[in-house]
Motif scaffolding. Structure first.
Motif, PDB file in Angstrom:
ATOM      1  N   ARG A   1       0.823  -1.319  -0.328  1.00 10.70           N
ATOM      2  CA  ARG A   1      -0.331   0.183  -0.205  1.00 10.70           C
ATOM      3  C   ARG A   1       0.617   0.989  -0.159  1.00 10.70           C
ATOM      4  O   ARG A   1       1.563   1.275   0.851  1.00 10.70           O
ATOM      5  N   ALA A   2       0.463   2.620  -1.275  1.00 13.54           N
ATOM      6  CA  ALA A   2       1.370   3.485  -1.060  1.00 13.54           C
ATOM      7  C   ALA A   2       1.701   3.903   0.697  1.00 13.54           C
ATOM      8  O   ALA A   2       2.700   4.835   0.716  1.00 13.54           O
ATOM      9  N   VAL A   3       0.424   3.806   1.463  1.00 13.31           N
ATOM     10  CA  VAL A   3       0.432   4.910   2.768  1.00 13.31           C
ATOM     11  C   VAL A   3       2.303   4.163   3.779  1.00 13.31           C
ATOM     12  O   VAL A   3       2.367   4.530   4.286  1.00 13.31           O
ATOM     13  N   GLU A   4       1.904   2.635   3.009  1.00 16.39           N
ATOM     14  CA  GLU A   4       2.514   1.493   4.095  1.00 16.39           C
ATOM     15  C   GLU A   4       4.569   1.638   3.215  1.00 16.39           C
ATOM     16  O   GLU A   4       5.346   1.762   3.807  1.00 16.39           O
ATOM     17  N   VAL A   5       5.045   2.721   2.454  1.00 12.60           N
ATOM     18  CA  VAL A   5       5.670   3.127   1.102  1.00 12.60           C
ATOM     19  C   VAL A   5       6.082   4.654   1.922  1.00 12.60           C
ATOM     20  O   VAL A   5       7.397   4.538   2.618  1.00 12.60           O
ATOM     21  N   TYR A   6       5.202   5.380   2.046  1.00 11.86           N
ATOM     22  CA  TYR A   6       5.236   6.448   2.512  1.00 11.86           C
ATOM     23  C   TYR A   6       6.052   6.338   4.046  1.00 11.86           C
ATOM     24  O   TYR A   6       6.870   6.840   4.175  1.00 11.86           O
ATOM     25  N   ASP A   7       4.846   4.715   5.404  1.00 12.44           N
ATOM     26  CA  ASP A   7       5.571   5.136   6.461  1.00 12.44           C
ATOM     27  C   ASP A   7       6.368   4.690   6.183  1.00 12.44           C
ATOM     28  O   ASP A   7       7.448   5.317   7.286  1.00 12.44           O
ATOM     29  N   PHE A   8       7.162   3.943   5.762  1.00 13.62           N
ATOM     30  CA  PHE A   8       8.709   3.332   5.503  1.00 13.62           C
ATOM     31  C   PHE A   8       9.533   3.913   5.839  1.00 13.62           C
ATOM     32  O   PHE A   8      10.403   4.374   6.794  1.00 13.62           O
ATOM     33  N   PHE A   9       9.571   4.972   5.118  1.00 16.65           N
ATOM     34  CA  PHE A   9      10.484   5.915   4.230  1.00 16.65           C
ATOM     35  C   PHE A   9      10.676   7.019   5.791  1.00 16.65           C
ATOM     36  O   PHE A   9      11.275   7.477   6.348  1.00 16.65           O
ATOM     37  N   GLY A  10       9.678   7.989   6.329  1.00 13.83           N
ATOM     38  CA  GLY A  10       8.969   8.457   7.003  1.00 13.83           C
ATOM     39  C   GLY A  10       9.551   7.690   8.686  1.00 13.83           C
ATOM     40  O   GLY A  10      10.614   8.972   9.127  1.00 13.83           O
ATOM     41  N   THR A  11       9.590   6.919   9.218  1.00 13.45           N
ATOM     42  CA  THR A  11       9.777   5.450   9.845  1.00 13.45           C
ATOM     43  C   THR A  11      11.517   6.074  10.299  1.00 13.45           C
ATOM     44  O   THR A  11      11.644   6.111  11.219  1.00 13.45           O
ATOM     45  N   LEU A  12      12.189   5.802   8.904  1.00  9.68           N
ATOM     46  CA  LEU A  12      13.741   5.354   8.910  1.00  9.68           C
ATOM     47  C   LEU A  12      14.506   6.316   8.862  1.00  9.68           C
ATOM     48  O   LEU A  12      15.209   6.977   9.975  1.00  9.68           O
ATOM     49  N   PHE A  13      13.603   7.767   8.896  1.00  8.65           N
ATOM     50  CA  PHE A  13      14.332   9.082   8.967  1.00  8.65           C
ATOM     51  C   PHE A  13      14.005   9.041  10.587  1.00  8.65           C
ATOM     52  O   PHE A  13      14.675  10.016  11.397  1.00  8.65           O
ATOM     53  N   ILE A  14      12.869   9.357  10.878  1.00  9.24           N
ATOM     54  CA  ILE A  14      12.504   9.790  12.390  1.00  9.24           C
ATOM     55  C   ILE A  14      13.913   8.590  13.722  1.00  9.24           C
ATOM     56  O   ILE A  14      14.243   9.536  14.710  1.00  9.24           O
ATOM     57  N   SER A  15      14.058   7.572  13.302  1.00 10.73           N
ATOM     58  CA  SER A  15      15.102   6.357  13.717  1.00 10.73           C
ATOM     59  C   SER A  15      16.253   7.392  13.770  1.00 10.73           C
ATOM     60  O   SER A  15      17.076   6.908  14.814  1.00 10.73           O
ATOM     61  N   ALA A  16      16.546   7.552  12.543  1.00  8.48           N
ATOM     62  CA  ALA A  16      18.095   8.436  12.329  1.00  8.48           C
ATOM     63  C   ALA A  16      18.464   9.122  13.282  1.00  8.48           C
ATOM     64  O   ALA A  16      19.232   9.666  13.885  1.00  8.48           O
TER      65      ALA A  16
END
Length: 430
Positions: free
Chosen positions: A35-50
């Protein structure tokens, strides 16, 4: 081909994210097999984790080096005491102004209801309340207990940042009181840690446009244009609070302490304020600030050469105000009725972190992450703040520079300097 500056990359990413989110917001829309939302969430979560990864070593090393640098150079005398005291005082005043504004405007509530659903915040209010209460942020006494950690290593592992900040302040100050060879070794060590963390931070910031795209696109996909209302109210609240601080509170301070007409300072500082607004950088504005303060305000070389460089590093009135408003806005969006203890924690954390991470790229976002962690709030809402961050960054930087000018004027007055803020401003450098 000229390189696009980071803030423009982020602005472009935000615009593209809104478009992509609105186009792919349907539940059946997929990208890369998900799902597109899951893809967006994947990259957003990586940035927050960094961002989370760099917070502890960055904040500890930056505070230790900052405090040690001031003490090491023998700048904690009478002039240093007045300057630092004024910067801390006006920073505290700015945070209180922001606190009053956000509690009056309540931008995190729409028609009396928390705006969390409109902002696509995943966690429910009950879970967040439990997390805040488990963090112990609800009681004032416990806040002071957590400021002195029993175990510094465990405090770092548990993200008990108030304790780490307190420890870093003490360590930085007393590090300079150790034997010279030990003090020099420690200073080089922490300076090296800070240097490495800055390089890692710059690396993380290179991927900020991708992270911001993911965070904003996720919100746009899940809420459509519903998130625009709460975010616009939040931005207007910040603007109103900054205006109150610059045009009401600071002029009163100038009048009470010096007796001068405070509104002459706007004309005298005009070129520096415009430069700060356009560049959103206190350090880049410093040469113009010094020129304005010397030639137009009449402050001596001795005072301005100390007060202004220090102010460009530690005086962040606008930043501290913004951090406070942003943290409470996020708490309101979750439906939290913040206790005095939690708000006190936010005030202290905003004041200290505005100083501690001042030289860090996108310092306000790093600092807000620290504050949210300190009071037990989740970081998922951090990406929302990027939508209006560029214009708000320009405004708070201008506020910071104005605060530097006010401090230079007041310290010069307290040092007995004459002919400050002359009535004729006809020779203002522009």
């Amino acid at each position: 081909m000229p390189k696009i500056k980071l803030h423009w990359q982020i602005l472009i990413a935000i615009a593209l994210a809104v478009v992509a989110g609105l186009i792919t917001g349907h539940p059946d829309e997929t990208a890369l097999g998900a799902r597109a939302v899951e893809v967006y969430d994947f990259f957003g979560t990586l940035f927050i984790s960094a961002l989370l990864m760099i917070i502890v070593p960055l904040i500890v090393s930056s505070i230790i080096i900052g405090i040690a640098g001031i003490a090491r150079e023998g700048r904690l005398g009478a002039l240093g005491g007045k300057t630092l005291g004024f910067y801390i005082f006006t920073g505290l005043v700015a945070v209180i102004v922001g606190l009053v504004a956000v509690n009056m405007a309540r931008p995190g509530f729409i028609n009396g209801e928390p705006a969390g659903d409109q902002l696509a915040l995943d966690r429910g209010a009950e879970e967040v309340v439990d997390q805040v209460e488990e963090g112990g942020a609800g009681e004032l006494v416990d806040i002071f207990h957590r400021m002195i950690p029993e175990n510094v290593i465990r405090a770092a592992a548990d993200n008990e940042l108030l304790g780490l900040i307190f420890f870093a302040l003490l360590f930085g100050f007393f590090m300079t009181r150790a034997k010279k060879e030990n003090a020099d070794t420690l200073y080089r060590f922490w300076d090296g840690v800070f240097d490495v963390m800055m390089r890692i931070t710059y690396l993380v910031m290179l991927f900020a446009p991708i992270g911001v795209f993911g965070l904003v696109a996720k919100v746009a996909a899940e809420t459509g244009v519903d998130a625009a209302g709460p975010l616009a109210i939040f931005a207007l609240t910040v603007v109103a609070a900054l205006a109150a601080h610059v045009f009401i509170v600071m002029p009163i301070i100038i009048r009470v302490i010096t007796g001068h007409n405070p509104y002459r300072l706007y004309m005298a500082m005009g070129p520096a304020l415009l430069t700060a607004f356009s560049t959103a950088s206190s350090m880049a504005t410093l040469p113009i600030t010094m020129d304005c303060v010397r030639k137009n305000v009449g402050v001596s070389q001795k005072t301005s050469s100390f007060v202004l460089p220090l102010g460009a590093t530690v005086n962040m009135n606008g930043t501290a105000l913004y951090e406070c408003v942003a943290a409470i806005f996020i708490a309101q969006a979750y439906g939290l009725d913040l206790t005095f203890g939690v708000q006190f924690t936010i005030v202290v954390a905003a004041l200290v972190t505005s100083i501690g991470v001042a030289g860090v790229p996108m310092a306000s976002m790093v600092a807000i992450g620290i504050i949210l962690t300190a009071v037990g709030l989740p970081l998922e809402a951090l990406g929302l703040l990027f939508v209006f961050d560029r214009i708000l960054d320009m405004l708070r930087t201008a506020t910071n520079i104005y605060g530097d000018g006010v401090c230079a004027l007041i310290v010069a007055h307290l040092e007995g300097e004459k002919d400050l803020l002359p009535k004729s401003q006809g020779n203002v450098n522009i």
